[in-house]
Each structure stands twice: as C-alpha cells, then as structure tokens.
Design a protein around this motif. Structure first.
Motif, PDB file in Angstrom:
ATOM      1  N   SER A  54       0.839  -1.204   0.000  1.00  7.56           N
ATOM      2  CA  SER A  54       0.000   0.000   0.000  1.00  7.56           C
ATOM      3  C   SER A  54       0.869   1.248   0.000  1.00  7.56           C
ATOM      4  O   SER A  54       1.878   1.303   0.701  1.00  7.56           O
ATOM      5  N   ILE A  68      -3.684   1.108 -13.402  1.00 13.54           N
ATOM      6  CA  ILE A  68      -4.851   0.224 -13.453  1.00 13.54           C
ATOM      7  C   ILE A  68      -4.764  -0.706 -14.666  1.00 13.54           C
ATOM      8  O   ILE A  68      -4.509  -0.271 -15.787  1.00 13.54           O
ATOM      9  N   LYS A 107      -1.246  -6.613  -9.420  1.00 17.29           N
ATOM     10  CA  LYS A 107      -2.183  -5.648  -9.988  1.00 17.29           C
ATOM     11  C   LYS A 107      -2.592  -4.647  -8.913  1.00 17.29           C
ATOM     12  O   LYS A 107      -2.673  -4.980  -7.726  1.00 17.29           O
ATOM     13  N   ALA A 108      -2.889  -3.426  -9.339  1.00 12.96           N
ATOM     14  CA  ALA A 108      -3.203  -2.345  -8.402  1.00 12.96           C
ATOM     15  C   ALA A 108      -4.687  -2.038  -8.371  1.00 12.96           C
ATOM     16  O   ALA A 108      -5.402  -2.205  -9.359  1.00 12.96           O
ATOM     17  N   THR A 109      -5.124  -1.567  -7.212  1.00 14.65           N
ATOM     18  CA  THR A 109      -6.468  -1.050  -7.025  1.00 14.65           C
ATOM     19  C   THR A 109      -6.355   0.352  -6.433  1.00 14.65           C
ATOM     20  O   THR A 109      -5.611   0.547  -5.453  1.00 14.65           O
ATOM     21  N   ILE A 110      -7.045   1.315  -7.029  1.00 13.46           N
ATOM     22  CA  ILE A 110      -7.067   2.669  -6.481  1.00 13.46           C
ATOM     23  C   ILE A 110      -8.036   2.705  -5.295  1.00 13.46           C
ATOM     24  O   ILE A 110      -9.174   2.231  -5.389  1.00 13.46           O
ATOM     25  N   LEU A 111      -7.594   3.249  -4.177  1.00 20.49           N
ATOM     26  CA  LEU A 111      -8.473   3.379  -3.018  1.00 20.49           C
ATOM     27  C   LEU A 111      -9.346   4.620  -3.167  1.00 20.49           C
ATOM     28  O   LEU A 111      -8.869   5.665  -3.610  1.00 20.49           O
ATOM     29  N   GLN A 116     -11.072   5.527   3.208  1.00 22.01           N
ATOM     30  CA  GLN A 116     -10.018   4.542   2.966  1.00 22.01           C
ATOM     31  C   GLN A 116      -8.661   5.213   2.770  1.00 22.01           C
ATOM     32  O   GLN A 116      -7.640   4.710   3.247  1.00 22.01           O
ATOM     33  N   PHE A 154      -3.349   3.753  -3.231  1.00 23.99           N
ATOM     34  CA  PHE A 154      -3.559   2.501  -3.956  1.00 23.99           C
ATOM     35  C   PHE A 154      -2.993   1.329  -3.170  1.00 23.99           C
ATOM     36  O   PHE A 154      -2.215   1.504  -2.224  1.00 23.99           O
ATOM     37  N   GLU A 155      -3.383   0.143  -3.570  1.00 23.80           N
ATOM     38  CA  GLU A 155      -2.775  -1.061  -3.015  1.00 23.80           C
ATOM     39  C   GLU A 155      -2.572  -2.074  -4.135  1.00 23.80           C
ATOM     40  O   GLU A 155      -3.288  -2.074  -5.136  1.00 23.80           O
ATOM     41  N   ILE A 156      -1.571  -2.909  -3.947  1.00 27.99           N
ATOM     42  CA  ILE A 156      -1.215  -3.935  -4.922  1.00 27.99           C
ATOM     43  C   ILE A 156      -1.301  -5.288  -4.239  1.00 27.99           C
ATOM     44  O   ILE A 156      -0.693  -5.492  -3.177  1.00 27.99           O
TER      45      ILE A 156
END
Length: 202
Positions: A54, A68, A107-111, A116, A154-156
C-alpha cells in the motif's frame, strides 16, 4: 529477476520482513514499451494469505493514472557491498557485488478518496513516525482534506514474489569468513549490514 538457485530467497516471512525493513521501494510500469518508475514508501502486510503493498502517488504524477489494469513491478533493495577478490583463496578471481533484492509483481487497485485514503495515511504515519499521529489528528479537517485531494492512494495484491540474496553462498567457508570479517569492520553501514546478513546464513 535472474536468480541462480543457490541465491534464491524462498522463505516468505523472511522476504516480507526484508520488504518491511527496506520499505522505500521503486514501482515500475510500462506504457507503449516505455518504462516509468517512482520511488515510494510502502506498507507491506498480509491479508487473507495475500501480500498487500500500500502507498500513494502525488496526483500530479502521471504514473498514478497508468497503474490500473497493468502488471506492476515493485523493487525492494537496499544493503549491498562490493566484494574484493583479495578475500578469495585463489588469485584467479574477479570482483563481485553482494546484495539482497525482492521483486514483487501484481495488480493495483485505487483506493477511494475519503475514509479509505485517510485510513491508509494513519497506517503509514503509525508505521513511520507514530509520534506524529497526535499532531496529524489535531490538524484542521479542511487542511487534511486538501492534502488528501493531492494524492492517489492505492494497493497492490502481489501474485508473484521473487527474492534474491547474493551473499557469497557459492564461495568456500574460508572465503566467506574473510568477507564477513572485512565487512564487519567497515565504517560503511550498508557493507556492515550485508556482513550481518551473511552471518545469518551460517
């Protein structure tokens, strides 16, 4: 990462501990075959048996919009040391470099902005300077909201973890002892640290 078998770092907990200790890492992506890298502090944790990385970008950083849907590489590396051939038993040898590195792919997710992102910042403050948390909590909400609007959190989720510890495992016991003793006397902290990691392999 090219890793001969005798240099592989396969213990997951040791690998996670290394990433947590040397958590200022390099995140690498590629667009149209052009690599782009940013240097960021990361939180490294386990969630549902998955390793999670993160962090946050400055919103102005173009890489923030490029993570993304792409395979991402995060490189953790720090202590390293030049190894002189004077430590070897035979003259027919050449210099090398000892080091530890971890490559994490995923892979990344945008928080989402808001709770959050705020929670991530609190976690990062708690990890890097817990004493600052009281000051952060007492800052005006308007100021904190303005600061958070300037970042992308973001987190991966890591799906491939590659660890390498090149610590003279391919050398004789005498040569390893010579190197450990020399590095242990070094005033260079990174060299001394590599000596400690070498000692733990004995």
């Amino acid at each position: 990462m090219y890793t001969p078998k005798h240099f592989q770092l396969t213990n997951e907990q040791e690998t996670i501990s290394f990433m947590q200790r040397y958590s200022f890492a390099t995140i690498v992506t590629a667009t149209d075959n052009v690599p782009f890298a940013t240097h960021l502090p990361f939180l490294v944790s386990k969630r549902d048996d998955k390793i999670v990385l993160s962090s946050h970008f400055a919103k102005a950083n173009p890489q923030a919009a490029e993570i993304i849907g792409k395979e991402i590489l995060v490189i953790f590396t720090e202590p390293h040391a030049y190894i002189s051939p004077k430590h070897y038993e035979k003259e027919t040898n050449v210099p090398t470099w000892n080091y530890i590195a971890v490559h994490a792919y995923g892979k990344a997710t945008i928080l989402p902005e808001g709770e959050q992102t705020a929670d991530l910042l609190v976690q990062m403050i708690s990890n890097y300077e817990a004493e600052y948390l009281t000051q952060w909590n007492n800052l005006p909400d308007e100021y904190k909201q303005r600061m958070m609007k300037g970042i992308v959190a973001f987190e991966i989720i890591v799906d491939d973890l590659q660890g390498k510890q090149k610590l003279s495992q391919n050398r004789s016991e005498t040569e390893r002892e010579n190197i450990i003793n020399a590095l242990g006397k070094s005033t260079d902290t990174t060299e001394a640290e590599i000596g400690k990691y070498m000692s733990r392999l004995k």
